[in-house]
Design a protein around this motif. Structure first.
Motif, PDB file in Angstrom:
ATOM      1  N   ASN A 192      -5.601   2.429  13.556  1.00  0.00           N
ATOM      2  CA  ASN A 192      -5.106   1.052  13.651  1.00  0.00           C
ATOM      3  C   ASN A 192      -4.950   0.349  12.312  1.00  0.00           C
ATOM      4  OD1 ASN A 192      -5.145   0.800  16.650  1.00  0.00           O
ATOM      5  ND2 ASN A 192      -7.287   1.303  16.311  1.00  0.00           N
ATOM      6  N   PHE A 193      -5.304   1.011  11.232  1.00  0.00           N
ATOM      7  CA  PHE A 193      -5.231   0.432   9.889  1.00  0.00           C
ATOM      8  C   PHE A 193      -4.741   1.484   8.904  1.00  0.00           C
ATOM      9  CE2 PHE A 193      -8.628  -1.937  11.911  1.00  0.00           C
ATOM     10  CZ  PHE A 193      -8.468  -3.230  11.453  1.00  0.00           C
ATOM     11  N   VAL A 194      -4.173   1.013   7.818  1.00  0.00           N
ATOM     12  CA  VAL A 194      -4.011   1.861   6.638  1.00  0.00           C
ATOM     13  C   VAL A 194      -5.339   1.750   5.894  1.00  0.00           C
ATOM     14  CG1 VAL A 194      -2.871   2.065   4.404  1.00  0.00           C
ATOM     15  CG2 VAL A 194      -1.521   1.551   6.448  1.00  0.00           C
ATOM     16  N   ILE A 195      -5.960   2.875   5.582  1.00  0.00           N
ATOM     17  CA  ILE A 195      -7.222   2.859   4.848  1.00  0.00           C
ATOM     18  C   ILE A 195      -6.960   3.416   3.454  1.00  0.00           C
ATOM     19  CG2 ILE A 195      -9.594   3.704   4.729  1.00  0.00           C
ATOM     20  CD1 ILE A 195      -9.527   4.000   7.763  1.00  0.00           C
ATOM     21  N   ILE A 196      -7.352   2.651   2.462  1.00  0.00           N
ATOM     22  CA  ILE A 196      -7.222   3.056   1.063  1.00  0.00           C
ATOM     23  C   ILE A 196      -8.621   3.032   0.466  1.00  0.00           C
ATOM     24  CG2 ILE A 196      -6.211   2.507  -1.195  1.00  0.00           C
ATOM     25  CD1 ILE A 196      -4.004   0.968   0.425  1.00  0.00           C
ATOM     26  N   THR A 197      -8.993   4.104  -0.219  1.00  0.00           N
ATOM     27  CA  THR A 197     -10.313   4.142  -0.846  1.00  0.00           C
ATOM     28  C   THR A 197     -10.235   4.862  -2.194  1.00  0.00           C
ATOM     29  OG1 THR A 197     -12.644   4.749  -0.527  1.00  0.00           O
ATOM     30  CG2 THR A 197     -11.023   6.265   0.368  1.00  0.00           C
ATOM     31  N   PRO A 198     -10.770   4.253  -3.243  1.00  0.00           N
ATOM     32  CA  PRO A 198     -10.781   4.917  -4.554  1.00  0.00           C
ATOM     33  C   PRO A 198     -11.890   5.968  -4.586  1.00  0.00           C
ATOM     34  CG  PRO A 198     -11.854   2.796  -4.706  1.00  0.00           C
ATOM     35  CD  PRO A 198     -11.347   2.915  -3.305  1.00  0.00           C
ATOM     36  N   TYR A 199     -11.710   6.962  -5.438  1.00  0.00           N
ATOM     37  CA  TYR A 199     -12.782   7.919  -5.680  1.00  0.00           C
ATOM     38  C   TYR A 199     -12.700   8.419  -7.114  1.00  0.00           C
ATOM     39  CZ  TYR A 199      -9.753  12.060  -5.213  1.00  0.00           C
ATOM     40  OH  TYR A 199      -8.793  13.012  -5.391  1.00  0.00           O
ATOM     41  N   VAL A 200     -13.815   8.962  -7.587  1.00  0.00           N
ATOM     42  CA  VAL A 200     -13.914   9.417  -8.979  1.00  0.00           C
ATOM     43  C   VAL A 200     -14.444  10.840  -8.991  1.00  0.00           C
ATOM     44  CG1 VAL A 200     -14.949   8.962 -11.234  1.00  0.00           C
ATOM     45  CG2 VAL A 200     -14.416   7.053  -9.711  1.00  0.00           C
TER      46      VAL A 200
ATOM     47  N   ASP B 105       3.419   2.157  -2.964  1.00  0.00           N
ATOM     48  CA  ASP B 105       3.800   3.546  -2.707  1.00  0.00           C
ATOM     49  C   ASP B 105       4.123   3.738  -1.220  1.00  0.00           C
ATOM     50  OD1 ASP B 105       4.199   6.281  -3.409  1.00  0.00           O
ATOM     51  OD2 ASP B 105       2.181   6.744  -2.677  1.00  0.00           O
ATOM     52  N   LEU B 106       3.297   3.190  -0.342  1.00  0.00           N
ATOM     53  CA  LEU B 106       3.562   3.279   1.098  1.00  0.00           C
ATOM     54  C   LEU B 106       4.871   2.598   1.470  1.00  0.00           C
ATOM     55  CD1 LEU B 106       0.050   2.670   2.661  1.00  0.00           C
ATOM     56  CD2 LEU B 106       1.465   4.699   2.977  1.00  0.00           C
ATOM     57  N   GLN B 107       5.129   1.447   0.878  1.00  0.00           N
ATOM     58  CA  GLN B 107       6.365   0.733   1.169  1.00  0.00           C
ATOM     59  C   GLN B 107       7.580   1.512   0.672  1.00  0.00           C
ATOM     60  OE1 GLN B 107       5.210  -2.965  -0.706  1.00  0.00           O
ATOM     61  NE2 GLN B 107       5.019  -3.968   1.284  1.00  0.00           N
ATOM     62  N   THR B 108       7.458   2.184  -0.445  1.00  0.00           N
ATOM     63  CA  THR B 108       8.561   2.992  -0.977  1.00  0.00           C
ATOM     64  C   THR B 108       8.866   4.163  -0.055  1.00  0.00           C
ATOM     65  OG1 THR B 108       8.012   2.383  -3.240  1.00  0.00           O
ATOM     66  CG2 THR B 108       9.319   4.368  -2.951  1.00  0.00           C
ATOM     67  N   VAL B 109       7.824   4.822   0.428  1.00  0.00           N
ATOM     68  CA  VAL B 109       7.998   6.009   1.266  1.00  0.00           C
ATOM     69  C   VAL B 109       8.385   5.651   2.700  1.00  0.00           C
ATOM     70  CG1 VAL B 109       6.786   7.999   2.246  1.00  0.00           C
ATOM     71  CG2 VAL B 109       6.452   7.400  -0.151  1.00  0.00           C
ATOM     72  N   HIS B 110       7.743   4.631   3.283  1.00  0.00           N
ATOM     73  CA  HIS B 110       7.906   4.340   4.718  1.00  0.00           C
ATOM     74  C   HIS B 110       8.687   3.078   5.021  1.00  0.00           C
ATOM     75  CE1 HIS B 110       5.131   7.526   5.850  1.00  0.00           C
ATOM     76  NE2 HIS B 110       4.358   7.132   4.872  1.00  0.00           N
ATOM     77  N   GLY B 111       9.048   2.304   4.018  1.00  0.00           N
ATOM     78  CA  GLY B 111       9.786   1.064   4.235  1.00  0.00           C
ATOM     79  C   GLY B 111       8.917  -0.158   4.002  1.00  0.00           C
ATOM     80  N   ALA B 112       9.560  -1.258   3.655  1.00  0.00           N
ATOM     81  CA  ALA B 112       8.852  -2.476   3.264  1.00  0.00           C
ATOM     82  C   ALA B 112       7.955  -3.029   4.371  1.00  0.00           C
ATOM     83  CB  ALA B 112       9.844  -3.544   2.818  1.00  0.00           C
ATOM     84  N   GLY B 113       8.306  -2.814   5.637  1.00  0.00           N
ATOM     85  CA  GLY B 113       7.520  -3.371   6.728  1.00  0.00           C
ATOM     86  C   GLY B 113       6.380  -2.493   7.201  1.00  0.00           C
ATOM     87  N   PHE B 114       6.127  -1.378   6.521  1.00  0.00           N
ATOM     88  CA  PHE B 114       5.091  -0.441   6.982  1.00  0.00           C
ATOM     89  C   PHE B 114       3.692  -1.018   6.876  1.00  0.00           C
ATOM     90  CE2 PHE B 114       2.331   3.321   6.635  1.00  0.00           C
ATOM     91  CZ  PHE B 114       2.697   3.975   7.815  1.00  0.00           C
ATOM     92  N   VAL B 115       3.413  -1.756   5.803  1.00  0.00           N
ATOM     93  CA  VAL B 115       2.094  -2.360   5.635  1.00  0.00           C
ATOM     94  C   VAL B 115       2.231  -3.873   5.574  1.00  0.00           C
ATOM     95  CG1 VAL B 115       0.946  -0.423   4.518  1.00  0.00           C
ATOM     96  CG2 VAL B 115       2.164  -2.051   3.122  1.00  0.00           C
ATOM     97  N   ASN B 116       1.203  -4.536   6.063  1.00  0.00           N
ATOM     98  CA  ASN B 116       1.142  -5.990   6.034  1.00  0.00           C
ATOM     99  C   ASN B 116       0.325  -6.370   4.792  1.00  0.00           C
ATOM    100  OD1 ASN B 116       0.578  -8.706   6.347  1.00  0.00           O
ATOM    101  ND2 ASN B 116       0.306  -8.553   8.540  1.00  0.00           N
ATOM    102  N   VAL B 117       0.996  -6.881   3.774  1.00  0.00           N
ATOM    103  CA  VAL B 117       0.307  -7.220   2.524  1.00  0.00           C
ATOM    104  C   VAL B 117       0.009  -8.708   2.410  1.00  0.00           C
ATOM    105  CG1 VAL B 117       1.143  -5.235   1.248  1.00  0.00           C
ATOM    106  CG2 VAL B 117       2.520  -7.309   1.291  1.00  0.00           C
ATOM    107  N   ASN B 118       0.176  -9.444   3.479  1.00  0.00           N
ATOM    108  CA  ASN B 118      -0.122 -10.884   3.456  1.00  0.00           C
ATOM    109  C   ASN B 118      -1.574 -11.151   3.703  1.00  0.00           C
ATOM    110  OD1 ASN B 118       2.567 -11.549   2.959  1.00  0.00           O
ATOM    111  ND2 ASN B 118       3.050 -11.389   5.117  1.00  0.00           N
TER     112      ASN B 118
ATOM    113  N   PRO C  29      -1.964   5.515  10.291  1.00  0.00           N
ATOM    114  CA  PRO C  29      -1.586   6.002  11.619  1.00  0.00           C
ATOM    115  C   PRO C  29      -0.281   6.792  11.559  1.00  0.00           C
ATOM    116  CG  PRO C  29      -2.252   3.713  11.725  1.00  0.00           C
ATOM    117  CD  PRO C  29      -2.135   4.070  10.279  1.00  0.00           C
ATOM    118  N   LYS C  30      -0.180   7.791  12.396  1.00  0.00           N
ATOM    119  CA  LYS C  30       1.006   8.654  12.416  1.00  0.00           C
ATOM    120  C   LYS C  30       2.003   8.211  13.482  1.00  0.00           C
ATOM    121  CE  LYS C  30      -0.677  11.396   9.321  1.00  0.00           C
ATOM    122  NZ  LYS C  30      -0.378  11.125   7.965  1.00  0.00           N
ATOM    123  N   ARG C  31       2.094   6.922  13.680  1.00  0.00           N
ATOM    124  CA  ARG C  31       3.072   6.394  14.629  1.00  0.00           C
ATOM    125  C   ARG C  31       3.782   5.203  13.970  1.00  0.00           C
ATOM    126  NH1 ARG C  31      -2.008   4.630  16.217  1.00  0.00           N
ATOM    127  NH2 ARG C  31      -2.135   2.464  16.881  1.00  0.00           N
ATOM    128  N   ASN C  32       4.777   4.694  14.637  1.00  0.00           N
ATOM    129  CA  ASN C  32       5.549   3.576  14.087  1.00  0.00           C
ATOM    130  C   ASN C  32       4.655   2.366  13.863  1.00  0.00           C
ATOM    131  OD1 ASN C  32       7.942   5.030  14.125  1.00  0.00           O
ATOM    132  ND2 ASN C  32       8.469   4.333  16.177  1.00  0.00           N
TER     133      ASN C  32
END
Length: 114
Positions: free
Chosen positions: A54-62, A101-114, A15-18
């Motif tokens: 409403n989510f960070v979406i990560i998807t691998p591709y080849v 990578d997201l945490q490095t760029v946007h801060g530690a609280g950007f994604v919920n990794v729990n 998402p492009k918001r806080n």
């Protein structure tokens, strides 16, 4: 060199918001083996437009030029080679790297990794 440490491609939308106070939840989208090699990402993600609001979406591709990929476990049969499964260890590396990578760029609280 261990094949699992070679480069693996992935795409990421967020998402492009806080971020909310507890960070954005992560949706790790695993396409089928045929879709892993297609590059029509715009149409694929347009179907999930509500999800990536409403989510960070990560998807691998080849991509074709990146084969063989450490992400794919191939099996040779009498009629040829087929993709037998995805390499779970490599999938976990992709997820870990992308969220870090997201945490490095946007801060530690950007994604919920729990």
């Amino acid at each position: 060199q261990d094949a699992s440490w070679r480069s693996v491609n992935y795409l990421m939308l967020y998402p492009k918001r806080n971020a909310p106070n507890d960070g954005w939840p992560v949706l790790f989208f695993l396409p089928g083996s045929g879709e892993l090699q297609r590059d029509d990402w715009q149409s694929r993600f347009s179907l999930m437009s509500e999800a990536w609001q409403n989510f960070v979406i990560i998807t691998p591709y080849v991509p074709e030029q990146a084969q063989p990929s450490p992400l794919l476990v191939e099996e040779t049969l009498t009629w040829g080679t087929r993709i037998a499964k995805l390499n779970e260890e490599v999938l976990m590396h992709v997820l870990e790297y992308a969220t870090r990578d997201l945490q490095t760029v946007h801060g530690a609280g950007f994604v919920n990794v729990n």
